[in-house]
Design a protein around this motif. Structure first.
Motif, PDB file in Angstrom:
ATOM      1  N   LYS A 144       0.821  -1.207   0.000  1.00 38.47           N
ATOM      2  CA  LYS A 144       0.000   0.000   0.000  1.00 38.47           C
ATOM      3  C   LYS A 144       0.854   1.255   0.000  1.00 38.47           C
ATOM      4  O   LYS A 144       0.480   2.281  -0.597  1.00 38.47           O
ATOM      5  CB  LYS A 144      -0.920  -0.010   1.221  1.00 38.47           C
ATOM      6  CG  LYS A 144      -1.884   1.171   1.306  1.00 38.47           C
ATOM      7  CD  LYS A 144      -2.783   1.019   2.519  1.00 38.47           C
ATOM      8  CE  LYS A 144      -3.794   2.172   2.604  1.00 38.47           C
ATOM      9  NZ  LYS A 144      -3.117   3.477   2.808  1.00 38.47           N
TER      10      LYS A 144
ATOM     11  N   TYR B 253       1.501   2.696  -3.453  1.00 38.96           N
ATOM     12  CA  TYR B 253       0.398   3.472  -4.007  1.00 38.96           C
ATOM     13  C   TYR B 253       0.348   4.859  -3.376  1.00 38.96           C
ATOM     14  O   TYR B 253       0.101   5.864  -4.054  1.00 38.96           O
ATOM     15  CB  TYR B 253      -0.920   2.748  -3.783  1.00 38.96           C
ATOM     16  CG  TYR B 253      -1.086   1.505  -4.622  1.00 38.96           C
ATOM     17  CD1 TYR B 253      -1.416   1.593  -5.970  1.00 38.96           C
ATOM     18  CD2 TYR B 253      -0.918   0.236  -4.069  1.00 38.96           C
ATOM     19  CE1 TYR B 253      -1.576   0.459  -6.745  1.00 38.96           C
ATOM     20  CE2 TYR B 253      -1.069  -0.907  -4.833  1.00 38.96           C
ATOM     21  CZ  TYR B 253      -1.403  -0.787  -6.170  1.00 38.96           C
ATOM     22  OH  TYR B 253      -1.551  -1.911  -6.939  1.00 38.96           O
TER      23      TYR B 253
ATOM     24  N   VAL C 151      -1.643   7.596  -5.484  1.00 36.24           N
ATOM     25  CA  VAL C 151      -2.916   6.910  -5.680  1.00 36.24           C
ATOM     26  C   VAL C 151      -3.642   6.857  -4.343  1.00 36.24           C
ATOM     27  O   VAL C 151      -3.238   6.128  -3.435  1.00 36.24           O
ATOM     28  CB  VAL C 151      -2.708   5.485  -6.238  1.00 36.24           C
ATOM     29  CG1 VAL C 151      -4.050   4.773  -6.384  1.00 36.24           C
ATOM     30  CG2 VAL C 151      -1.991   5.538  -7.569  1.00 36.24           C
TER      31      VAL C 151
ATOM     32  N   ASP D 126      -6.646   6.253  -1.482  1.00 31.49           N
ATOM     33  CA  ASP D 126      -7.456   5.078  -1.161  1.00 31.49           C
ATOM     34  C   ASP D 126      -8.761   5.068  -1.961  1.00 31.49           C
ATOM     35  O   ASP D 126      -9.194   4.024  -2.442  1.00 31.49           O
ATOM     36  CB  ASP D 126      -7.764   5.045   0.341  1.00 31.49           C
ATOM     37  CG  ASP D 126      -6.531   4.762   1.170  1.00 31.49           C
ATOM     38  OD1 ASP D 126      -5.501   4.385   0.592  1.00 31.49           O
ATOM     39  OD2 ASP D 126      -6.605   4.908   2.411  1.00 31.49           O
TER      40      ASP D 126
ATOM     41  N   TYR E 167      -8.017   4.155  -5.590  1.00 33.10           N
ATOM     42  CA  TYR E 167      -7.688   2.731  -5.700  1.00 33.10           C
ATOM     43  C   TYR E 167      -8.941   1.870  -5.593  1.00 33.10           C
ATOM     44  O   TYR E 167      -9.151   0.952  -6.396  1.00 33.10           O
ATOM     45  CB  TYR E 167      -6.686   2.326  -4.613  1.00 33.10           C
ATOM     46  CG  TYR E 167      -6.403   0.844  -4.599  1.00 33.10           C
ATOM     47  CD1 TYR E 167      -5.421   0.299  -5.418  1.00 33.10           C
ATOM     48  CD2 TYR E 167      -7.141  -0.021  -3.778  1.00 33.10           C
ATOM     49  CE1 TYR E 167      -5.176  -1.064  -5.417  1.00 33.10           C
ATOM     50  CE2 TYR E 167      -6.902  -1.386  -3.778  1.00 33.10           C
ATOM     51  CZ  TYR E 167      -5.917  -1.899  -4.603  1.00 33.10           C
ATOM     52  OH  TYR E 167      -5.693  -3.258  -4.616  1.00 33.10           O
TER      53      TYR E 167
END
Length: 235
Positions: free
Chosen positions: A74, A77, A82, A84, A87
């Motif tokens: 995570k 990301y 990116v 949450d 995503y």
């Protein structure tokens, strides 16, 4: 944690993975002639065409979606920006589309194999069991992901299931990460590892037989002949 938790999330994955690896080695050495998809295309083509296309393309995108969600931490990301929300929207819509294609394709293949008399009579228990188990893995995973996201659940598998799985690969199992996961996700993982255990003994082994030689071989030219040309060739 209970003994069941320890077994399911720290022992069962390694047990099924060992069967997966050793089973493939044994199968390849003793049954290369049976290493195929055991196609039934000559019995029926129309349903197979749409079911196979939807299922196979869907499962390819589902696979890469799992790689993106499980293998990539995570923090990566977060580093590339990116969020949450972004995503989860991508996982919901893109993953949902791939999941729908896979579920519909698998359902068509199941109807074809169970509803077509000639195919049903030529199907083994092994083939039907594999299809049902594979369908259960896909359906449970699809409903768990899409259903939980659509209901507004705040569970993030990237902070639980993903590090747990990466820990297995590093031989550092952390079963406590899976204990609090929703039941749907737990069942999906258990069914997936059960599928790995039976994989070497089913038609699923054809996944590893990629026809890469088709990319470099010369074209095969087919020419149509009429009855007179065929008669002259026979003489």
């Amino acid at each position: 944690m209970s003994f069941i938790d320890t077994f399911l999330w720290a022992v069962f994955p390694y047990l099924t993975s060992t069967i997966f690896i050793i089973g493939h080695i044994i199968r390849y050495n003793v049954d290369q002639f049976g290493w195929s998809a055991q196609s039934s295309e000559f019995l029926e083509k129309r349903q197979l065409k749409w079911g196979s296309l939807l299922f196979h393309w869907g499962i390819v995108f589902v696979f890469f979606g799992h790689v993106a969600g499980i293998m990539i931490p995570k923090i990566i990301y977060d580093t590339v920006g990116v969020s949450d929300h972004l995503y989860h929207m991508g996982a919901l819509w893109l993953g949902g589309a791939a999941g729908v294609a896979t579920v519909i394709g698998g359902f068509l293949l199941f109807l074809r194999r169970s509803g077509h008399r000639r195919i049903r009579n030529n199907s083994s228990f092994n083939a039907m069991f594999t299809l049902v188990l594979l369908g259960a893995v896909v359906l449970v995973g699809f409903t768990a992901t899409v259903g939980y996201a659509a209901s507004g659940g705040d569970f993030d598998y990237r902070t639980t299931i993903s590090p747990w799985f990466r820990g297995l690969l590093l031989f550092n199992p952390q079963p406590e990460l899976m204990v609090g996961a929703p039941f749907g996700f737990q069942l999906h993982v258990i069914l997936a590892f059960a599928l790995f255990a039976v994989w070497p003994f089913t038609r699923l082994v054809h996944v590893w037989s990629l026809p890469l030689e088709y990319l470099t071989r010369n074209y095969i030219i087919f020419r149509k002949m009429n009855a007179q040309q065929i008669a002259r060739r026979v003489k």
